[in-house]
Design an enzyme around this catalytic site. Structure first.
Site, PDB file in Angstrom:
ATOM      1  CG  ASP A   3      -2.084  -1.084   1.011  1.00  0.00           C
ATOM      2  OD1 ASP A   3      -2.573  -1.472  -0.233  1.00  0.00           O
ATOM      3  OD2 ASP A   3      -2.416  -1.839   1.922  1.00  0.00           O
ATOM      4  CE  LYS A  54      -3.969  -6.209  -0.039  1.00  0.00           C
ATOM      5  NZ  LYS A  54      -4.399  -5.025  -0.552  1.00  0.00           N
ATOM      6  CG  ASP A 103      -7.281  -5.902  -2.707  1.00  0.00           C
ATOM      7  OD1 ASP A 103      -8.643  -6.380  -2.659  1.00  0.00           O
ATOM      8  OD2 ASP A 103      -6.889  -5.546  -1.679  1.00  0.00           O
ATOM      9  CG  LEU A 104      -7.560  -3.373  -8.688  1.00  0.00           C
ATOM     10  CD1 LEU A 104      -7.387  -2.945 -10.209  1.00  0.00           C
ATOM     11  CD2 LEU A 104      -6.952  -2.055  -7.911  1.00  0.00           C
ATOM     12  CE  LYS A 105     -11.043  -4.640  -0.528  1.00  0.00           C
ATOM     13  NZ  LYS A 105      -9.627  -4.242  -0.878  1.00  0.00           N
ATOM     14  CG  HIS A 123     -19.771  -4.117  -6.243  1.00  0.00           C
ATOM     15  ND1 HIS A 123     -20.184  -3.812  -4.807  1.00  0.00           N
ATOM     16  CD2 HIS A 123     -20.689  -4.459  -6.822  1.00  0.00           C
ATOM     17  CE1 HIS A 123     -21.226  -3.983  -4.626  1.00  0.00           C
ATOM     18  NE2 HIS A 123     -21.970  -4.267  -5.730  1.00  0.00           N
ATOM     19  CG  ASP A 124     -19.790  -1.339 -12.581  1.00  0.00           C
ATOM     20  OD1 ASP A 124     -20.760  -1.316 -13.345  1.00  0.00           O
ATOM     21  OD2 ASP A 124     -18.886  -0.419 -12.895  1.00  0.00           O
ATOM     22  CB  THR A 168     -10.646  -7.682   7.826  1.00  0.00           C
ATOM     23  OG1 THR A 168      -9.848  -6.959   6.942  1.00  0.00           O
ATOM     24  CG2 THR A 168     -10.758  -9.189   7.666  1.00  0.00           C
ATOM     25  CD  GLN A 179      -8.006  -4.711   8.559  1.00  0.00           C
ATOM     26  OE1 GLN A 179      -8.945  -5.025   8.490  1.00  0.00           O
ATOM     27  NE2 GLN A 179      -7.048  -4.950   7.365  1.00  0.00           N
ATOM     28  N   GLY A 192      -0.201  -6.071   5.701  1.00  0.00           N
ATOM     29  CA  GLY A 192       0.374  -4.985   5.169  1.00  0.00           C
ATOM     30  C   GLY A 192       1.091  -4.378   6.179  1.00  0.00           C
ATOM     31  NE  ARG A 193      -2.751  -0.508   7.784  1.00  0.00           N
ATOM     32  CZ  ARG A 193      -3.784  -0.303   8.135  1.00  0.00           C
ATOM     33  NH1 ARG A 193      -3.991   0.811   8.454  1.00  0.00           N
ATOM     34  NH2 ARG A 193      -4.707  -1.045   8.020  1.00  0.00           N
TER      35      ARG A 193
HETATM   36  O1  C5P Z   1      -2.126  -3.162   6.751  1.00  0.00           O
HETATM   37  P1  C5P Z   1      -3.059  -4.139   6.826  1.00  0.00           P
HETATM   38  O2  C5P Z   1      -2.512  -5.277   7.083  1.00  0.00           O
HETATM   39  O3  C5P Z   1      -4.425  -3.805   7.584  1.00  0.00           O
HETATM   40  O4  C5P Z   1      -3.509  -4.125   5.343  1.00  0.00           O
HETATM   41  C1  C5P Z   1      -4.484  -5.375   4.739  1.00  0.00           C
HETATM   42  C2  C5P Z   1      -4.487  -5.212   3.354  1.00  0.00           C
HETATM   43  O5  C5P Z   1      -5.559  -5.980   3.018  1.00  0.00           O
HETATM   44  C3  C5P Z   1      -4.895  -3.767   2.814  1.00  0.00           C
HETATM   45  O6  C5P Z   1      -4.370  -3.498   1.777  1.00  0.00           O
HETATM   46  C4  C5P Z   1      -6.549  -3.697   2.686  1.00  0.00           C
HETATM   47  O7  C5P Z   1      -6.894  -2.977   1.571  1.00  0.00           O
HETATM   48  C5  C5P Z   1      -6.674  -5.313   2.321  1.00  0.00           C
HETATM   49  N1  C5P Z   1      -7.917  -5.892   2.499  1.00  0.00           N
HETATM   50  C6  C5P Z   1      -8.604  -6.067   3.762  1.00  0.00           C
HETATM   51  N2  C5P Z   1      -9.876  -6.488   4.176  1.00  0.00           N
HETATM   52  C7  C5P Z   1     -10.577  -6.966   2.946  1.00  0.00           C
HETATM   53  C8  C5P Z   1      -9.798  -7.067   1.797  1.00  0.00           C
HETATM   54  C9  C5P Z   1      -8.650  -6.608   1.497  1.00  0.00           C
HETATM   55  O8  C5P Z   1      -8.006  -5.578   4.733  1.00  0.00           O
HETATM   56  N3  C5P Z   1     -11.668  -7.710   3.259  1.00  0.00           N
END
Ligand code: C5P
Length: 267
Positions: A16, A38, A65-67, A69-70, A128, A218, A238-239
Site C-alpha cells: 500500500d 498485493k 486487489d481492486l475489488k 463491483h459493477d 475485516t 482492522q 500490510g502495515r
Molecule cells: O495494513 P493491513 O495489514 O491492515 O492491510 C490489509 C490489506 O488487505 C489492505 O491492503 C486492505 O486493503 C486489504 N484488505 C482488507 N480487508 C479485506 C480485503 C482487503 O484489509 N476484506
C-alpha cells in the site's frame, strides 16, 4: 500442519504505497523471503500497470486487489484485462451477486487460457475492518433500532461465501475468524485469503500510516498462526511489515509466530 517452510509462499504482502520506489526498496529487502505481493487501490491508482509488471518481472506473484463491483459485463471486461496484465489472484465483491461473479469467473477462465496458467478469482465477503456493529448499521439497522446481533458479520460472510461458491469462484477474502467455518461448509478446496492479520506483540504500535493515526482500522483480526490454524490458504499482511522501521525484522516476527506455535502444537 507439517512444515512451517510451506507457509513462506502463503504470506502475501500488501504494497500500500503511492510510488514504486518504496516497492523496490521492500522487495529488495524481502528478496528470497516473500514471493507474493498485493497491489491494491493506492499503488494501482498511482502507478498503474507498471506496478504489476514490476513485481512479475522479479519472478513474484501478484494479487490484484481492486475489488470489482459493477454490472456483469463491466466486471467481465475488467477481470479479463487484469488477467492479461499478469495478476495471479483477482477479486470482486460477493455483494455484486451471482450473475456478476459468474461473469468474473468466465473472464478469469478465458484469461487463464490466454496466459497459460490458472488465475484465481475470489470474492470479498465482509471487510475485516467492519465489526458486528458496523455490519448491523450498513445492512440491517434500517430503523436505527440499536439492536446488534453478535456474529452477524460472520453470518453474512458465510452467506456471501455461499454465493461465491454457487458462482464457481475459487474462494473468498474473509477474516481468518471465518476461515474454519467456510472451509467446513464449502470444502477445503475453496480458498480463504485472510487480511486483518495482527501479531499480538507489535499491533499496538504499528499503525503509523493509517487514515486515523490514533487507532487501527482492522477489527476482525487474528494472528498469523491463528489464521493458518483456521485453514487460511493465504494471509495478507500490510502495515505490520510496510509500516515497520525494520520490515525484515517484522517479517521474522511473523514467521516466528507461525513456527513457534506450530512447534508447540507438536509437543
Ligand atoms: O495494513 P493491513 O495489514 O491492515 O492491510 C490489509 C490489506 O488487505 C489492505 O491492503 C486492505 O486493503 C486489504 N484488505 C482488507 N480487508 C479485506 C480485503 C482487503 O484489509 N476484506
Amino acid at each position: 500442519m507439517k512444515n512451517s517452510d510451506n507457509f513462506k509462499d502463503k504470506i502475501i504482502i500488501a504494497l500500500d504505497y503511492d510510488d514504486l520506489k518504496p516497492v523496490k526498496n521492500l522487495l529488495d529487502k524481502l528478496e528470497g523471503k516473500i514471493f507474493f505481493y498485493k497491489v491494491g487501490f493506492e499503488l494501482f491508482t498511482s502507478c498503474g500497470e507498471k506496478s504489476v509488471k514490476f513485481i512479475k518481472d522479479r519472478g513474484c506473484k501478484v494479487f490484484l486487489d481492486l475489488k470489482y463491483h459493477d454490472i456483469p459485463n463491466t466486471v467481465y471486461k475488467a477481470v479479463k484485462a487484469a488477467g492479461k496484465l499478469g495478476a495471479d489472484i483477482i477479486n470482486v465483491h460477493a455483494s455484486g451477486g451471482t450473475e456478476m461473479m459468474s461473469a468474473a469467473k468466465k473472464a478469469a477462465e478465458e484469461a487463464s487460457e490466454y496466459a497459460g496458467r490458472h488465475i484465481d478469482i475470489i470474492a470479498v465477503t465482509v471487510l475485516t475492518s467492519l465489526s458486528d456493529g458496523d455490519v448491523n448499521g450498513i445492512f440491517y439497522d434500517y430503523k436505527e433500532s440499536g439492536v446488534c446481533n453478535e456474529g452477524i458479520s460472520s453470518d453474512l460472510a458465510i452467506h456471501l461465501a455461499r454465493l461465491a461458491k454457487i458462482s464457481k469462484l475459487d474462494g473468498v477474502v474473509c477474516s481468518a475468524r471465518e476461515s474454519l467455518n467456510i472451509k467446513k461448509t464449502f470444502g477445503n478446496d475453496f480458498k480463504t485469503v485472510t487480511p486483518g492479520i495482527r501479531t499480538k506483540t507489535i499491533s499496538d504500535n504499528i499503525i503509523t500510516n493509517c487514515a486515523d493515526n490514533s487507532k487501527d482500522d482492522q477489527k476482525r483480526v487474528m494472528t498469523p498462526y491463528e489464521a493458518f490454524n483456521a485453514g487460511a490458504d493465504y494471509i495478507v499482511v500490510g502495515r505490520e511489515i510496510t509500516g515497520a522501521a525494520d520490515p525484515v525484522g517484522a517479517f521474522n516476527k511473523i514467521y516466528a509466530d507461525i513456527k513457534d506455535n506450530m512447534n508447540m502444537q507438536k509437543i
